[in-house]
Design a protein around this motif. Sequence first.
Motif, PDB file in Angstrom:
ATOM      1  N   ASN A  34       0.673  -1.196  -0.078  1.00 47.88           N
ATOM      2  CA  ASN A  34      -0.195   0.109   0.042  1.00 47.88           C
ATOM      3  C   ASN A  34       0.832   1.322  -0.131  1.00 47.88           C
ATOM      4  OD1 ASN A  34      -1.955   1.748   0.218  1.00 47.88           O
ATOM      5  ND2 ASN A  34      -2.895   0.959   2.025  1.00 47.88           N
ATOM      6  N   LEU A  35       0.770   1.911  -1.242  1.00 52.03           N
ATOM      7  CA  LEU A  35       1.631   2.918  -1.052  1.00 52.03           C
ATOM      8  C   LEU A  35       0.760   4.469  -1.246  1.00 52.03           C
ATOM      9  CD1 LEU A  35       4.578   2.449  -3.514  1.00 52.03           C
ATOM     10  CD2 LEU A  35       4.390   1.828  -1.208  1.00 52.03           C
ATOM     11  N   THR A  36      -0.513   4.414  -0.843  1.00 51.69           N
ATOM     12  CA  THR A  36      -1.454   5.321  -0.658  1.00 51.69           C
ATOM     13  C   THR A  36      -1.511   6.246   0.525  1.00 51.69           C
ATOM     14  OG1 THR A  36      -3.178   4.193   0.337  1.00 51.69           O
ATOM     15  CG2 THR A  36      -3.199   4.131  -2.186  1.00 51.69           C
ATOM     16  N   ALA A  37      -0.600   5.984   1.392  1.00 51.19           N
ATOM     17  CA  ALA A  37      -0.506   6.682   2.817  1.00 51.19           C
ATOM     18  C   ALA A  37      -0.301   8.399   2.600  1.00 51.19           C
ATOM     19  CB  ALA A  37       0.277   6.295   3.884  1.00 51.19           C
ATOM     20  N   GLY A  38      -1.214   9.093   3.200  1.00 47.28           N
ATOM     21  CA  GLY A  38      -0.796  10.514   3.186  1.00 47.28           C
ATOM     22  C   GLY A  38      -0.507  10.951   4.411  1.00 47.28           C
ATOM     23  N   GLU A  39       0.247  10.123   5.154  1.00 45.43           N
ATOM     24  CA  GLU A  39       0.562  10.135   6.394  1.00 45.43           C
ATOM     25  C   GLU A  39       1.850   9.631   6.691  1.00 45.43           C
ATOM     26  OE1 GLU A  39      -2.169   9.000   9.517  1.00 45.43           O
ATOM     27  OE2 GLU A  39      -2.854   7.462   8.228  1.00 45.43           O
ATOM     28  N   PRO A  40       2.661  10.188   7.599  1.00 46.78           N
ATOM     29  CA  PRO A  40       3.914   9.469   8.248  1.00 46.78           C
ATOM     30  C   PRO A  40       3.611   8.144   8.910  1.00 46.78           C
ATOM     31  CG  PRO A  40       4.023  11.794   8.979  1.00 46.78           C
ATOM     32  CD  PRO A  40       2.459  11.460   8.406  1.00 46.78           C
ATOM     33  N   ASP A  41       4.638   7.197   8.963  1.00 48.90           N
ATOM     34  CA  ASP A  41       4.503   6.135   9.471  1.00 48.90           C
ATOM     35  C   ASP A  41       5.036   6.004  10.765  1.00 48.90           C
ATOM     36  OD1 ASP A  41       7.070   6.246   8.183  1.00 48.90           O
ATOM     37  OD2 ASP A  41       7.059   3.999   8.050  1.00 48.90           O
ATOM     38  N   SER A  42       5.837   7.120  11.096  1.00 46.73           N
ATOM     39  CA  SER A  42       6.581   7.111  12.557  1.00 46.73           C
ATOM     40  C   SER A  42       5.699   7.535  13.455  1.00 46.73           C
ATOM     41  CB  SER A  42       7.672   8.065  12.335  1.00 46.73           C
ATOM     42  OG  SER A  42       7.393   9.198  11.661  1.00 46.73           O
ATOM     43  N   ILE A 369       0.350   8.908 -11.418  1.00 44.91           N
ATOM     44  CA  ILE A 369      -0.079   8.247 -10.272  1.00 44.91           C
ATOM     45  C   ILE A 369       0.769   8.811  -9.229  1.00 44.91           C
ATOM     46  CG2 ILE A 369      -0.933   5.997 -10.993  1.00 44.91           C
ATOM     47  CD1 ILE A 369       1.776   4.903 -10.679  1.00 44.91           C
ATOM     48  N   ARG A 370       0.309   8.915  -8.004  1.00 47.09           N
ATOM     49  CA  ARG A 370       0.982   9.336  -6.723  1.00 47.09           C
ATOM     50  C   ARG A 370       1.360   8.042  -5.879  1.00 47.09           C
ATOM     51  NH1 ARG A 370      -1.534  12.498  -1.519  1.00 47.09           N
ATOM     52  NH2 ARG A 370      -1.641  10.108  -1.227  1.00 47.09           N
ATOM     53  N   LEU A 371       2.731   7.921  -5.272  1.00 45.83           N
ATOM     54  CA  LEU A 371       3.281   6.975  -4.740  1.00 45.83           C
ATOM     55  C   LEU A 371       3.586   7.678  -3.298  1.00 45.83           C
ATOM     56  CD1 LEU A 371       3.410   5.644  -7.512  1.00 45.83           C
ATOM     57  CD2 LEU A 371       5.569   4.708  -6.830  1.00 45.83           C
ATOM     58  N   SER A 372       3.445   6.902  -2.197  1.00 45.61           N
ATOM     59  CA  SER A 372       3.864   7.618  -0.785  1.00 45.61           C
ATOM     60  C   SER A 372       4.994   6.578  -0.528  1.00 45.61           C
ATOM     61  CB  SER A 372       2.640   7.482   0.187  1.00 45.61           C
ATOM     62  OG  SER A 372       3.147   7.678   1.519  1.00 45.61           O
ATOM     63  N   PHE A 373       6.179   7.323  -0.205  1.00 48.20           N
ATOM     64  CA  PHE A 373       7.158   6.730   0.567  1.00 48.20           C
ATOM     65  C   PHE A 373       7.156   6.529   2.025  1.00 48.20           C
ATOM     66  CE2 PHE A 373      10.084  10.191   0.383  1.00 48.20           C
ATOM     67  CZ  PHE A 373       9.740  10.848  -0.946  1.00 48.20           C
ATOM     68  N   ALA A 374       6.208   6.893   2.631  1.00 47.51           N
ATOM     69  CA  ALA A 374       5.795   6.978   4.058  1.00 47.51           C
ATOM     70  C   ALA A 374       5.755   5.472   4.640  1.00 47.51           C
ATOM     71  CB  ALA A 374       4.770   7.830   4.546  1.00 47.51           C
ATOM     72  N   VAL A 375       6.448   4.382   3.758  1.00 45.09           N
ATOM     73  CA  VAL A 375       6.215   3.041   4.355  1.00 45.09           C
ATOM     74  C   VAL A 375       7.705   2.744   4.563  1.00 45.09           C
ATOM     75  CG1 VAL A 375       3.936   2.847   2.927  1.00 45.09           C
ATOM     76  CG2 VAL A 375       6.242   2.534   1.976  1.00 45.09           C
ATOM     77  N   LEU A 380       8.397  -0.835   0.191  1.00 48.62           N
ATOM     78  CA  LEU A 380       8.514   0.450  -0.714  1.00 48.62           C
ATOM     79  C   LEU A 380       9.515  -0.297  -1.699  1.00 48.62           C
ATOM     80  CD1 LEU A 380       8.449   3.121  -1.543  1.00 48.62           C
ATOM     81  CD2 LEU A 380      10.541   3.622  -0.381  1.00 48.62           C
ATOM     82  N   VAL A 381      10.503  -0.893  -1.551  1.00 49.65           N
ATOM     83  CA  VAL A 381      11.243  -1.591  -2.691  1.00 49.65           C
ATOM     84  C   VAL A 381      10.400  -2.501  -3.415  1.00 49.65           C
ATOM     85  CG1 VAL A 381      13.167  -2.807  -3.105  1.00 49.65           C
ATOM     86  CG2 VAL A 381      13.498  -1.020  -1.486  1.00 49.65           C
ATOM     87  N   GLU A 382       9.939  -3.432  -2.738  1.00 50.87           N
ATOM     88  CA  GLU A 382       9.019  -4.480  -3.232  1.00 50.87           C
ATOM     89  C   GLU A 382       7.938  -3.863  -4.155  1.00 50.87           C
ATOM     90  OE1 GLU A 382       9.510  -7.978  -3.445  1.00 50.87           O
ATOM     91  OE2 GLU A 382       7.570  -8.313  -4.428  1.00 50.87           O
ATOM     92  N   ALA A 383       7.242  -2.926  -3.726  1.00 52.71           N
ATOM     93  CA  ALA A 383       6.237  -2.292  -4.368  1.00 52.71           C
ATOM     94  C   ALA A 383       6.604  -1.774  -5.686  1.00 52.71           C
ATOM     95  CB  ALA A 383       5.537  -1.299  -3.593  1.00 52.71           C
ATOM     96  N   CYS A 384       7.770  -0.816  -5.685  1.00 47.52           N
ATOM     97  CA  CYS A 384       8.130  -0.359  -6.577  1.00 47.52           C
ATOM     98  C   CYS A 384       8.630  -1.176  -7.817  1.00 47.52           C
ATOM     99  CB  CYS A 384       9.523   0.725  -6.346  1.00 47.52           C
ATOM    100  SG  CYS A 384       8.943   2.053  -5.276  1.00 47.52           S
TER     101      CYS A 384
END
Length: 396
Positions: A34-42, A369-375, A380-384
């Motif tokens: 899931n690269l849709t997050a519009g929020e930090p994962d920290s 498309i928009r990808l979030s890298f807050a993951v 992230l690497v697998e998704a890309c």
Amino acid sequence: MRLSSRVAGLRESATLKINAIVNRLKQEGKSIYNLTAGEPDSPPPEVAKQVVIDAVRKNLSRYTPTPGLPELREAVAAHTNRRQPSLSKPWSAQEVVVSNGGKQAIFNAVFSLIDAGDEVLFPAPFWLSYPEMVSAAGGTSVILQTSAAEGYRLSPETLESAITPRTRLFLINSPSNPTGALYTREELRELGKVLERHPDVWILSDEIYDRIEFEKGSWCSFLEANPGLKDRTVTVNGLSKSGSMTGWRIGWTVAPVELTRALIALQGHSTSGICSLSQYAAIAALSLPESDFEIQRLQYLHRRNLALEVLGKSEKIEVCVPRGAFYLFVDCKRALGQNQDANGFAERLLQDAQVAVVSGADFGAPTCIRLSFAVDEKTLVEACQRIVDYLDTLPG
Ligand SMILES: Cc1ncc(COP(=O)(O)O)c(C=O)c1O
């Protein structure tokens, strides 16, 4: 059913739509990248958590003044003044309204400034709530196109040519959601020079991603570059993104006192003051030194570079290198069939490669498309890689 014309045309957020599909697929037992997050994962700052626990124990749970606790308004004014040291007269607590996230802060400002028929200018790609807020206020969005070649930054010439006697407000968002575009001090100054020639136009600078810059020291507040525009600029900021506190709903406006009075009246009859506990947490978070946010900044930079490296393997997409925020904006034009937009592409990517991204259609960029890298890095690497592999299966 007859809905008011103000809300009848409002569209559901694209992010919420795709998340509903992700949840359904998860319930069916599929694992989704899931690269849709519009929020930090920290997590939020430790001190903010402790303050809330103490505030609960002390029963600090009553209504607060509509624009926020006086100590919090002081802290926000001081925080803003640190980002805008060139102002000849610094902001005071009376010019601050604390709202339920940056979203309500922007909504309040748009509603307080816009009448039916007024034009609001902003560059595309844009944060998808801007046009919805403008239309709910009865205004007309005038969208200013930018291109990947110019780093999705607006040129002063494009701004100048779009201003008409009906223009009431210009919205600028740096670093930007969705493109990661960031305007340097000089670039903001050039835009400011155009606005100086149009004294009836207000400016709203949405600075919610301010700490997430990839070249240290490159970010600049709009008013720091243009202190002469202080009497018609609203600065919006908050703790959601750069403070990793999205759910705490802490945002604010800093604006001239006449506008601030209107913002307080509007908020006073809608939501009143924000959650008291969040306000105590915000005072604590605002007391942290900037150095406390450096690890997070470096982590985003590292993730951005990892994702760029993997996505760079495909020649079917064009990736604009973001200067800030935590999104990659990817143009898939070459991978799309005739008359296709990124909505269908995002849906197929989810069904066929189990990768969730947000289509650029609602951001004003229908082939992107928009990808979030807050993951985390592994996801992230697998998704890309899955995106690259999926693109390989497409003709062309
Ligand atoms: C550009 C931009 N402005 C404002 C906001 C609103 O932030 P908040 O969560 O504080 O309401 C967001 C959130 O996604 C955003 O991306």
